[in-house]
Design an enzyme around this catalytic site. Sequence first.
Site, PDB file in Angstrom:
ATOM      1  N   ASP A  17      44.754  39.145  31.011  1.00 26.16           N
ATOM      2  CA  ASP A  17      44.522  39.558  32.392  1.00 26.16           C
ATOM      3  C   ASP A  17      43.062  39.984  32.525  1.00 26.16           C
ATOM      4  O   ASP A  17      42.734  41.171  32.482  1.00 26.16           O
ATOM      5  CB  ASP A  17      45.461  40.714  32.737  1.00 26.16           C
ATOM      6  CG  ASP A  17      45.526  40.998  34.232  1.00 26.16           C
ATOM      7  OD1 ASP A  17      45.168  40.106  35.017  1.00 26.16           O
ATOM      8  OD2 ASP A  17      45.948  42.102  34.600  1.00 26.16           O
ATOM      9  N   GLU A  96      43.504  33.393  42.623  1.00 24.94           N
ATOM     10  CA  GLU A  96      44.159  34.083  43.740  1.00 24.94           C
ATOM     11  C   GLU A  96      43.627  33.645  45.107  1.00 24.94           C
ATOM     12  O   GLU A  96      42.416  33.514  45.321  1.00 24.94           O
ATOM     13  CB  GLU A  96      43.977  35.593  43.579  1.00 24.94           C
ATOM     14  CG  GLU A  96      44.834  36.412  44.501  1.00 24.94           C
ATOM     15  CD  GLU A  96      45.271  37.723  43.867  1.00 24.94           C
ATOM     16  OE1 GLU A  96      45.778  38.581  44.608  1.00 24.94           O
ATOM     17  OE2 GLU A  96      45.116  37.889  42.651  1.00 24.94           O
ATOM     18  N   LYS A 132      47.731  31.955  42.973  1.00 24.23           N
ATOM     19  CA  LYS A 132      48.246  33.326  42.968  1.00 24.23           C
ATOM     20  C   LYS A 132      48.279  33.867  44.397  1.00 24.23           C
ATOM     21  O   LYS A 132      47.259  33.858  45.106  1.00 24.23           O
ATOM     22  CB  LYS A 132      47.353  34.195  42.079  1.00 24.23           C
ATOM     23  CG  LYS A 132      47.976  35.486  41.593  1.00 24.23           C
ATOM     24  CD  LYS A 132      47.044  36.124  40.568  1.00 24.23           C
ATOM     25  CE  LYS A 132      47.604  37.440  40.056  1.00 24.23           C
ATOM     26  NZ  LYS A 132      46.629  38.107  39.163  1.00 24.23           N
ATOM     27  N   THR A 156      52.345  37.452  43.075  1.00 28.81           N
ATOM     28  CA  THR A 156      51.894  38.708  42.501  1.00 28.81           C
ATOM     29  C   THR A 156      52.224  39.891  43.414  1.00 28.81           C
ATOM     30  O   THR A 156      52.788  39.714  44.493  1.00 28.81           O
ATOM     31  CB  THR A 156      50.381  38.634  42.214  1.00 28.81           C
ATOM     32  OG1 THR A 156      49.979  39.785  41.472  1.00 28.81           O
ATOM     33  CG2 THR A 156      49.586  38.537  43.510  1.00 28.81           C
ATOM     34  N   PHE A 178      55.176  43.909  38.607  1.00 31.68           N
ATOM     35  CA  PHE A 178      54.272  44.922  38.092  1.00 31.68           C
ATOM     36  C   PHE A 178      55.037  46.045  37.402  1.00 31.68           C
ATOM     37  O   PHE A 178      56.150  46.393  37.800  1.00 31.68           O
ATOM     38  CB  PHE A 178      53.418  45.487  39.225  1.00 31.68           C
ATOM     39  CG  PHE A 178      52.244  44.611  39.579  1.00 31.68           C
ATOM     40  CD1 PHE A 178      52.290  43.240  39.430  1.00 31.68           C
ATOM     41  CD2 PHE A 178      51.076  45.172  40.068  1.00 31.68           C
ATOM     42  CE1 PHE A 178      51.214  42.426  39.756  1.00 31.68           C
ATOM     43  CE2 PHE A 178      49.985  44.377  40.407  1.00 31.68           C
ATOM     44  CZ  PHE A 178      50.050  43.009  40.246  1.00 31.68           C
TER      45      PHE A 178
END
Length: 321
Positions: A17, A96, A132, A156, A178
């Site tokens: 990440d 993203e 994303k 996400t 998450f």
Amino acid sequence: MPSKLDHLRDMTVVVADTGDLDAVRRLKPQDCTTNPTLLLKAVENPAAAPIVDEALRWGRTQTGPSERVVDAICDRLAVAFGAELAAIVPGRVSTEVDADLSFDTEATLAKARAIIRAYQERGIGRDRILIKIAATWEGIRAAKVLQEESIDCNLTLLFCQAQAQACAEAGVFLISPFVGRILDWHVKAGGGPYTGETDPGVVSVRKIYKAYKAQGVKTVVMGASFRNIGEIEALAGCDRLTISPALLDELAAAEGPLPRMLSPHAGPAGDAVLPLDEKAFRFALNEDAMASEKLSEGIRAFVKDLRSLRALVAKRLADAA
């Protein structure tokens, strides 16, 4: 003696990440994920100067309103860093869609398709990229269309079962539930102390994972947003885990066994799950204070960093004028 990272790789696809190219070369993950915060850090790194300079040179050849040119340069930077990452990792790179499009399905679709075209112009096929998108209702609707176009998506900012169910129904390739941000919310609300087993973020991901496996859902579960290696150890065996370089280093330095905590061989599916329409999705999300608050907070934070990136690009363009 094998490290805990070695053991983790035996049962889970390890994803980095980060947008730090040197860290990715050193850690050798299978995949990479980025977001506006990580992209901003990468752009500010002096080592990234050649990538940034190329995007700025390209931007100076573009015409139109300055805001549109700045946005185009930011898009080019995201794809440029993604292309560099794709040259290092053997698997996928997540790029993203702008967070300020999180509630606009059509704009998300347009941006996602543009990202895929930009990668293709660099010789990188869609099979190497994950688009994303924030797991809002609008984002999930966009992902459904993209999946039908063979553009795989990573949803996400996912904090609850309702988001996970809607993603499964949309045929999303991968979700990023998450962990650490859920823990943050509960600690701030006065909960804890927590262990790896009782951590509410870990509990949430385990619930989503087990529901998917029991129902035969093909969507990949990739735990994200970790605060400590205890959370990672408690999710060993999850399909994928996306982990910061600092925590990957900590796992690499830790020796000893790492037992599998999640297995794809789930039990019975249980009661049938009713499909979620828009009203049911929004109500379920509203009923979950943690999920609704963290989703909104996450989008705001990504938009803030996106605006900071745009401001940085605009300043560098002006300084060179």
